[in-house]
Scaffold this active site. Sequence first.
Site, PDB file in Angstrom:
ATOM      1  CG  HIS A 175      -1.928  -1.097   1.243  1.00 18.63           C
ATOM      2  ND1 HIS A 175      -2.974  -1.146   0.362  1.00 18.63           N
ATOM      3  CD2 HIS A 175      -2.029  -2.208   2.023  1.00 18.63           C
ATOM      4  CE1 HIS A 175      -3.701  -2.225   0.599  1.00 18.63           C
ATOM      5  NE2 HIS A 175      -3.141  -2.895   1.602  1.00 18.63           N
TER       6      HIS A 175
ATOM      7  CB  CYS B 218      -1.845   4.048  -3.580  1.00 18.06           C
ATOM      8  SG  CYS B 218      -3.151   2.920  -4.070  1.00 18.06           S
TER       9      CYS B 218
END
Length: 216
Positions: free
Chosen positions: A6, A50
């Site tokens: 992430h 991300c």
Amino acid sequence: FCIMSHGSGGNLVDIQGGEMDVEEEIVKKFYGTQCPALQGKPKLFLLQYCRGEELDFGVELPTESREALPLNIGRLKLRSISKLPGVTDVLIANSTVPGFVSNRNTKHGTWFFQCLVEVFKENAKHMDIRDMFDQVSRVLNEKESNDNNRRKQTFEVTSRGFYKKLYFNPYEVVDEQYENDDEEYKNDDDTVSDKQQKNKKGFRKRVMEAWKALVN
């Protein structure tokens, strides 16, 4: 080197929820100064995480433009699409990499543009932009400062949905058009070379007029 995780605020989130600066804590660890064992070896980084919070909803593609898109790449068959990603056809060249200065000669200008002009003048007539960037990188790698520290520089190219061949020299088209036209003028009053030269000049003028109309 592949990382899948992430992301938060442009940083990588590790397994414990902490944030990592990819450039400082990962990529730079493989630089020649910190990892001499890998100096001169290819180092490929595949980073999946991300880098922000904005969503890409795409851009609707006009019907007539869909037909112009290639539907296969070699053996890879592509289906007809109605949308393109919001970020496409972007090629970014930075004169230096993050965290480093961009060197400049007080007489001849920046190292990056010296190399860029040299490579483009020599190769623009037959080479596309990304191949020329590869050449720029090789030329820039040979540069170093004249001081005791012998400074070096690396430039960075980022491709974002840029897969087309981009050429800058329209005159190459002219040369190809008249390359095999000798037979057409064999029985004319003018010599072959004179006739070709007249037509080349006329065609070049039309090309440049069209180009000026586009850029203006």
